[in-house]
Design an enzyme around this catalytic site. Structure first.
Site, PDB file in Angstrom:
ATOM      1  N   ARG A 145       0.577  -1.308  -0.083  1.00  0.00           N
ATOM      2  CA  ARG A 145      -0.016  -0.046   0.133  1.00  0.00           C
ATOM      3  C   ARG A 145       0.628   1.324  -0.041  1.00  0.00           C
ATOM      4  O   ARG A 145       1.925   1.014   0.204  1.00  0.00           O
ATOM      5  CB  ARG A 145      -1.016   0.019   1.167  1.00  0.00           C
ATOM      6  CG  ARG A 145      -1.742  -1.336   1.521  1.00  0.00           C
ATOM      7  CD  ARG A 145      -2.555  -1.151   2.506  1.00  0.00           C
ATOM      8  NE  ARG A 145      -3.587  -2.215   2.731  1.00  0.00           N
ATOM      9  CZ  ARG A 145      -3.329  -3.445   3.473  1.00  0.00           C
ATOM     10  NH1 ARG A 145      -2.194  -3.507   3.813  1.00  0.00           N
ATOM     11  NH2 ARG A 145      -4.301  -4.027   3.288  1.00  0.00           N
ATOM     12  N   LYS A 169      -1.471  -2.525   8.190  1.00  0.00           N
ATOM     13  CA  LYS A 169      -2.858  -1.912   8.896  1.00  0.00           C
ATOM     14  C   LYS A 169      -2.672  -2.718  10.254  1.00  0.00           C
ATOM     15  O   LYS A 169      -2.219  -3.698  10.439  1.00  0.00           O
ATOM     16  CB  LYS A 169      -3.914  -2.204   8.365  1.00  0.00           C
ATOM     17  CG  LYS A 169      -4.222  -1.441   7.012  1.00  0.00           C
ATOM     18  CD  LYS A 169      -5.837  -1.608   6.409  1.00  0.00           C
ATOM     19  CE  LYS A 169      -5.995  -0.832   5.371  1.00  0.00           C
ATOM     20  NZ  LYS A 169      -7.432  -1.393   4.659  1.00  0.00           N
ATOM     21  N   HIS A 238      -2.929   2.681  -5.422  1.00  0.00           N
ATOM     22  CA  HIS A 238      -3.762   1.549  -5.550  1.00  0.00           C
ATOM     23  C   HIS A 238      -3.947   0.853  -6.688  1.00  0.00           C
ATOM     24  O   HIS A 238      -4.204  -0.584  -6.467  1.00  0.00           O
ATOM     25  CB  HIS A 238      -5.153   2.079  -4.752  1.00  0.00           C
ATOM     26  CG  HIS A 238      -5.812   0.848  -3.811  1.00  0.00           C
ATOM     27  ND1 HIS A 238      -5.212   0.624  -2.654  1.00  0.00           N
ATOM     28  CD2 HIS A 238      -6.872   0.047  -3.756  1.00  0.00           C
ATOM     29  CE1 HIS A 238      -5.659  -0.355  -1.941  1.00  0.00           C
ATOM     30  NE2 HIS A 238      -6.658  -0.717  -2.815  1.00  0.00           N
ATOM     31  N   ARG A 241      -1.332  -1.519  -6.850  1.00  0.00           N
ATOM     32  CA  ARG A 241      -1.563  -2.717  -6.180  1.00  0.00           C
ATOM     33  C   ARG A 241      -2.600  -4.030  -6.636  1.00  0.00           C
ATOM     34  O   ARG A 241      -2.294  -5.045  -6.593  1.00  0.00           O
ATOM     35  CB  ARG A 241      -2.245  -2.397  -4.810  1.00  0.00           C
ATOM     36  CG  ARG A 241      -2.287  -3.283  -3.632  1.00  0.00           C
ATOM     37  CD  ARG A 241      -2.752  -2.610  -2.283  1.00  0.00           C
ATOM     38  NE  ARG A 241      -3.652  -3.255  -1.281  1.00  0.00           N
ATOM     39  CZ  ARG A 241      -2.855  -4.193  -0.698  1.00  0.00           C
ATOM     40  NH1 ARG A 241      -1.647  -4.448  -0.476  1.00  0.00           N
ATOM     41  NH2 ARG A 241      -3.669  -5.020   0.404  1.00  0.00           N
ATOM     42  N   HIS A 264      -4.220  -9.231   3.282  1.00  0.00           N
ATOM     43  CA  HIS A 264      -5.661  -9.147   3.563  1.00  0.00           C
ATOM     44  C   HIS A 264      -5.865  -9.956   4.755  1.00  0.00           C
ATOM     45  O   HIS A 264      -5.541 -11.216   4.749  1.00  0.00           O
ATOM     46  CB  HIS A 264      -6.153  -9.517   2.201  1.00  0.00           C
ATOM     47  CG  HIS A 264      -6.481  -8.611   1.234  1.00  0.00           C
ATOM     48  ND1 HIS A 264      -6.703  -8.956  -0.152  1.00  0.00           N
ATOM     49  CD2 HIS A 264      -6.372  -7.455   1.248  1.00  0.00           C
ATOM     50  CE1 HIS A 264      -6.588  -7.837  -0.773  1.00  0.00           C
ATOM     51  NE2 HIS A 264      -6.537  -6.795  -0.100  1.00  0.00           N
ATOM     52  N   TYR A 273     -10.147  -9.988  -7.234  1.00  0.00           N
ATOM     53  CA  TYR A 273      -9.008 -10.253  -8.436  1.00  0.00           C
ATOM     54  C   TYR A 273      -9.480 -11.256  -9.139  1.00  0.00           C
ATOM     55  O   TYR A 273      -9.081 -11.419 -10.450  1.00  0.00           O
ATOM     56  CB  TYR A 273      -7.606 -10.142  -7.615  1.00  0.00           C
ATOM     57  CG  TYR A 273      -7.515  -8.835  -7.126  1.00  0.00           C
ATOM     58  CD1 TYR A 273      -7.167  -7.582  -7.806  1.00  0.00           C
ATOM     59  CD2 TYR A 273      -7.161  -8.793  -5.739  1.00  0.00           C
ATOM     60  CE1 TYR A 273      -6.976  -6.370  -7.106  1.00  0.00           C
ATOM     61  CE2 TYR A 273      -7.019  -7.830  -4.944  1.00  0.00           C
ATOM     62  CZ  TYR A 273      -6.905  -6.708  -5.709  1.00  0.00           C
ATOM     63  OH  TYR A 273      -6.815  -5.288  -4.852  1.00  0.00           O
TER      64      TYR A 273
END
Length: 292
Positions: A145, A169, A238, A241, A264, A273
């Site tokens: 990210r 995150k 993004h 990504r 994730h 995806y």
């Protein structure tokens, strides 16, 4: 009944004339549909199967989920009104579920365009050019990210094992491998950075003043760089990504491996995806199969 319902919307609910007209069109369309099915059907005798068939016929005609749900909403409102006025004794639309809205597929850059962008002749030899190329290559070949890129320090990069430690995150850390091309580009960037910029931080990517590059600076760098090879409107970090994940799956990477690389928590976040790659397969089939 339709006229009384529209009068109610206009006089008691103060709906605009345009909205009342729209409700009228939707209800008349449904009435025409069930009368064509069986001219003995009435608003009172219509059941939920007739409504589901109507929805299916709209989907077959290419109506999207938004328009179908709007018409179903009009039908629900009509039946609620008719039920309170005792025009009908049941509401067949009450438990009907509308079609789910399709999530927009993520935008990505084609592999051929990324290959072209990474050609040396597409870039100059200044610090700004080399930094831009390295940032774009890092995002594209690791899938990290924007915030994770900004947070990289020199010590995050392990050249011996060709891997980098990323803080994602909720301060979760993960280790991401990288290839020879990115290793060479990072070494080239670090060399010119240390030669020309009086660095005042441990950050890997720095501003011209030697401070950690702020997140707001990454987007214009990526947008300008991707503009060399694509005219698509969305050209953000993004998107790179998304491009990383799509390229990995197109080259037979397992979805769970891609999930771990992207950081994730849920496989559901990664599954979008697979829809992108399937859309590509459909396009290839349509363009290449003699009967496609």
């Amino acid at each position: 009944m339709i006229d009384k319902f529209l009068e109610y919307l206009q006089l008691e609910r103060n709906y605009s004339p345009k909205t009342v007209l729209s409700y009228g069109k939707d209800l008349n369309a449904f009435e025409s549909y069930f009368k064509n099915l069986n001219d003995e059907l009435t608003w009172e005798s219509v059941d939920s199967d007739v409504i589901r068939d109507w929805m299916e016929s709209m989907m077959d005609k290419g109506n999207n989920a938004t328009s179908i749900n709007r018409r179903l909403s009009a039908l629900r409102s009509f039946y609620r009104f008719a039920l309170t006025r005792h025009f009908v004794d049941h509401n067949p639309a009450h438990y009907i579920q509308g079609p789910k809205k399709e999530k927009p597929l993520p935008k990505f850059i084609k592999e051929a365009d990324m290959d072209r962008l990474m050609e040396p002749e597409m870039w100059g030899n200044s610090f700004v050019d080399i930094r831009a190329r390295t940032i774009i290559l890092t995002l594209y070949t690791t899938g990290i990210r924007e915030a994770e890129l900004v947070g990289l320090d020199d010590q995050s990069i392990d050249f011996v094992n060709s891997q980098m430690k990323v803080t994602g995150k909720r301060n979760k850390q993960r280790v991401i491998p990288f290839g020879k091309e990115l290793a060479e580009e990072l070494r080239r960037y670090i060399a010119i950075r240390d030669e020309q910029i009086p660095r005042q931080t441990t950050a890997l990517f720095v501003s011209n003043k030697g401070l950690r590059i702020p997140p707001k600076n990454i987007d214009p760098i990526v947008r300008k760089g991707l503009g060399k090879v694509t005219t698509q409107k969305k050209r953000s970090p993004h998107v790179l990504r998304h491009s990383f994940a799509t390229a990995m799956l197109n080259h037979d990477a397992g979805i769970e491996s891609v999930q771990k690389l992207l950081g994730h928590d849920s496989l559901t976040s990664t599954e979008i995806y697979t829809h992108t790659t399937f859309e590509q397969l459909k396009r290839v089939y349509k363009n290449t199969h003699p009967r496609g």
